[in-house]
Design a protein around this motif. Structure first.
Motif, PDB file in Angstrom:
ATOM      1  N   VAL A  99       0.839  -1.200   0.000  1.00  0.00           N
ATOM      2  CA  VAL A  99       0.000   0.000   0.000  1.00  0.00           C
ATOM      3  C   VAL A  99       0.875   1.253   0.000  1.00  0.00           C
ATOM      4  CG1 VAL A  99      -1.681   1.333   1.342  1.00  0.00           C
ATOM      5  CG2 VAL A  99      -2.008  -1.116   1.034  1.00  0.00           C
ATOM      6  N   MET A 100       1.941   1.227   0.789  1.00  0.00           N
ATOM      7  CA  MET A 100       2.858   2.377   0.821  1.00  0.00           C
ATOM      8  C   MET A 100       3.481   2.619  -0.558  1.00  0.00           C
ATOM      9  SD  MET A 100       2.912   3.816   3.782  1.00  0.00           S
ATOM     10  CE  MET A 100       4.481   4.596   4.015  1.00  0.00           C
ATOM     11  N   GLU A 101       3.858   1.556  -1.241  1.00  0.00           N
ATOM     12  CA  GLU A 101       4.432   1.685  -2.583  1.00  0.00           C
ATOM     13  C   GLU A 101       3.404   2.249  -3.561  1.00  0.00           C
ATOM     14  OE1 GLU A 101       7.104   1.874  -5.508  1.00  0.00           O
ATOM     15  OE2 GLU A 101       7.549   1.380  -3.425  1.00  0.00           O
ATOM     16  N   LEU A 102       2.171   1.796  -3.460  1.00  0.00           N
ATOM     17  CA  LEU A 102       1.109   2.327  -4.317  1.00  0.00           C
ATOM     18  C   LEU A 102       0.882   3.814  -4.047  1.00  0.00           C
ATOM     19  CD1 LEU A 102      -1.525  -0.564  -4.210  1.00  0.00           C
ATOM     20  CD2 LEU A 102      -0.004   0.035  -6.091  1.00  0.00           C
ATOM     21  N   LYS A 103       0.945   4.213  -2.781  1.00  0.00           N
ATOM     22  CA  LYS A 103       0.779   5.630  -2.436  1.00  0.00           C
ATOM     23  C   LYS A 103       1.907   6.472  -3.012  1.00  0.00           C
ATOM     24  CE  LYS A 103      -1.990   5.063   1.736  1.00  0.00           C
ATOM     25  NZ  LYS A 103      -2.096   5.280   3.185  1.00  0.00           N
ATOM     26  N   LYS A 104       3.125   5.944  -3.001  1.00  0.00           N
ATOM     27  CA  LYS A 104       4.260   6.672  -3.599  1.00  0.00           C
ATOM     28  C   LYS A 104       4.048   6.856  -5.093  1.00  0.00           C
ATOM     29  CE  LYS A 104       7.797   5.055  -0.380  1.00  0.00           C
ATOM     30  NZ  LYS A 104       9.003   4.218  -0.244  1.00  0.00           N
ATOM     31  N   ARG A 105       3.594   5.785  -5.760  1.00  0.00           N
ATOM     32  CA  ARG A 105       3.334   5.875  -7.194  1.00  0.00           C
ATOM     33  C   ARG A 105       2.210   6.868  -7.479  1.00  0.00           C
ATOM     34  NH1 ARG A 105       2.458  -0.087  -8.993  1.00  0.00           N
ATOM     35  NH2 ARG A 105       1.701   0.961 -10.835  1.00  0.00           N
ATOM     36  N   HIS A 106       1.186   6.898  -6.625  1.00  0.00           N
ATOM     37  CA  HIS A 106       0.065   7.834  -6.782  1.00  0.00           C
ATOM     38  C   HIS A 106       0.557   9.278  -6.669  1.00  0.00           C
ATOM     39  CE1 HIS A 106      -3.546  10.083  -5.497  1.00  0.00           C
ATOM     40  NE2 HIS A 106      -4.179   9.269  -6.315  1.00  0.00           N
ATOM     41  N   THR A 107       1.409   9.526  -5.680  1.00  0.00           N
ATOM     42  CA  THR A 107       1.970  10.868  -5.496  1.00  0.00           C
ATOM     43  C   THR A 107       2.822  11.269  -6.692  1.00  0.00           C
ATOM     44  OG1 THR A 107       1.962  10.578  -3.101  1.00  0.00           O
ATOM     45  CG2 THR A 107       3.406  12.293  -3.982  1.00  0.00           C
ATOM     46  N   SER A 108       3.609  10.332  -7.182  1.00  0.00           N
ATOM     47  CA  SER A 108       4.447  10.597  -8.354  1.00  0.00           C
ATOM     48  C   SER A 108       3.582  10.949  -9.565  1.00  0.00           C
ATOM     49  CB  SER A 108       5.312   9.376  -8.648  1.00  0.00           C
ATOM     50  OG  SER A 108       6.042   9.552  -9.825  1.00  0.00           O
TER      51      SER A 108
END
Length: 56
Positions: free
Chosen positions: A7-16
């Motif tokens: 989930v944290m990785e998905l959030k980073k990708r979303h922010t990017s």
């Protein structure tokens, strides 16, 4: 990979993607279709994050 790290990785990708969308919207030469595609990817990530957050 644990669920929370995923989930944290998905959030980073979303922010990017959010940053890319903002940058593309400020650039006059960027195609509207490209911006729409970025927004679509961003929405899919958001939906996946929400889905995973509900199952945990």
């Amino acid at each position: 990979m644990s669920l929370s790290s995923h989930v944290m990785e998905l959030k980073k990708r979303h922010t990017s993607l959010s940053d890319k969308v903002e940058k593309a919207q400020r650039s006059p030469g960027v195609d509207d279709l490209r911006i729409a595609e970025l927004k679509k990817q961003k929405l899919k990530l958001k939906e996946e994050i929400q889905r995973l957050s509900l199952t945990s």
